[in-house]
Design an enzyme around this catalytic site. Structure first.
Site, PDB file in Angstrom:
ATOM      1  N   LYS A  70      52.691 -40.481 -22.041  1.00  0.00           N
ATOM      2  CA  LYS A  70      51.980 -39.445 -22.139  1.00  0.00           C
ATOM      3  C   LYS A  70      52.744 -37.537 -21.876  1.00  0.00           C
ATOM      4  O   LYS A  70      52.637 -37.001 -22.368  1.00  0.00           O
ATOM      5  CB  LYS A  70      50.775 -39.528 -21.838  1.00  0.00           C
ATOM      6  CG  LYS A  70      49.772 -39.861 -21.767  1.00  0.00           C
ATOM      7  CD  LYS A  70      48.603 -39.439 -21.558  1.00  0.00           C
ATOM      8  CE  LYS A  70      47.321 -40.797 -21.373  1.00  0.00           C
ATOM      9  NZ  LYS A  70      46.431 -41.311 -20.817  1.00  0.00           N
ATOM     10  N   ASP A 106      41.598 -36.410 -23.745  1.00  0.00           N
ATOM     11  CA  ASP A 106      41.419 -36.728 -22.318  1.00  0.00           C
ATOM     12  C   ASP A 106      40.216 -35.959 -22.169  1.00  0.00           C
ATOM     13  O   ASP A 106      38.982 -35.944 -21.375  1.00  0.00           O
ATOM     14  CB  ASP A 106      42.268 -36.868 -21.938  1.00  0.00           C
ATOM     15  CG  ASP A 106      43.362 -38.235 -21.889  1.00  0.00           C
ATOM     16  OD1 ASP A 106      42.089 -39.851 -22.641  1.00  0.00           O
ATOM     17  OD2 ASP A 106      43.883 -38.335 -21.742  1.00  0.00           O
TER      18      ASP A 106
END
Ligand code: ATR
Length: 284
Positions: A70, A106
């Site tokens: 990520k 997220d």
């Protein structure tokens, strides 16, 4: 049915065997009759750059990015959303005619999942445990919603770094320890560490420090022993399933332009989790 016209979405991670994302997205594509498919790719660290280039070469419509990529993936993208720029991590990529755009769903996933439980963040004191990728997304979300962040991490330096990096967005302070006095004062307590994923993990916080006035949010799913224990103490407990579902909803929307209902994803996940062996994770 996959045809020559089917658009392809991937997920890059290592390991990748644990991921529930292919199941939930493929089931949702089918349910909504959207001609897409979703495929897992085991991408090792040393191959990430080539894998990202392959998004263009293979004309993938988009990908999800999970552990451990990520953060590193950000340097290979062409355009970054505001939250990716600040957090330094992306979990969703859109291939817009060869331009790779990075998003971090997220953040919105966390905010929506806590709000749908009726919890308001604005003005509230939030104790955040952890200083990894998940914690950064949560800290950013809480600050954007005008909550006050008190961040504690095993490696205190990492919490201090987040404090320094995020203090232009809102009120954030790193804590050197978790004392009874400080914890009593908190309204929402969030575990964003990996603790609870393995059976013999220690607790991220001593349950003794929590009482029924605390709201306890954990990014891990399904329920961990600590969640069960603090529920017994009368705390409102929110697990990480909602965040998983909502980050998927927002990624799905980025790729397809269609906002699926969270219920579709939740139903699929519940089915998968009931049928699978018991395990806990916080990863997509
Ligand atoms: P993610 O991107 O999923 O958040 P990560 O970046 O590896 O994962 O972060 C993991 C978090 O869990 C970190 O805050 C880590 O603490 P350190 O920064 O001190 O490593 C925390 N964590 C993992 N194992 C832990 C343990 N045994 N005790 C306390 N904290 C732990």
């Amino acid at each position: 049915m996959i045809t020559g016209k089917t658009k392809v979405i991937g997920i890059f991670g290592s390991p990748i065997g644990h991921t529930l994302s292919p199941v939930i997205h493929n089931e949702a594509f089918r349910a909504l009759k959207i001609d897409y498919c979703y495929v897992p790719f085991h991408v090792k660290k040393e191959n990430l750059r080539e894998a990202v280039q392959a998004i263009r070469a293979l004309n993938l419509k988009g990908v999800n990015v999970t552990v451990p990529h990520k953060e590193r993936v950000v340097e290979y993208l062409d355009e970054l959303s505001e939250e990716v720029l600040k957090i330094g991590a992306a979990n969703t990529i859109l291939n817009s005619e060869g331009i790779l755009k990075g998003f971090n769903t997220d953040v919105k996933g966390f905010i929506t999942s806590i709000k749908e439980e009726g919890v308001e963040i604005a003005g509230r004191k939030v104790l955040l445990i952890g200083a990894g990728g998940a914690a950064r997304a949560v800290a950013y979300g809480v600050l954007k919603e005008a909550g006050k962040v008190y961040i504690f991490n095993r490696t205190v330096e990492k919490a201090k770094e987040i404090e320094k990096q995020f203090n232009d967005i809102g009120e954030i302070r790193a804590l050197p320890e978790l004392s009874e006095r400080v914890t009593r004062d908190m309204e929402i307590v969030i575990n964003a560490t990996s603790l609870g994923m393995k059976r013999d993990d220690p607790y991220p916080i001593d349950p003794y420090l929590l009482n029924s006035s605390h709201i306890y949010y954990d990014v891990v799913y399904p329920q961990t022993p600590l969640m069960r224990e603090v529920k017994k103490k009368g705390c409102k407990v929110i697990g990480g399933l909602g965040m998983l579902v909502w980050q998927a909803v927002y990624a799905f929307e980025i790729w397809t332009g269609v906002r699926p209902s969270a219920e579709i994803f939740m139903k699929i996940l519940n089915k998968v989790l009931t049928n699978s062996k018991k395990f806990a994770t916080k990863h997509t």
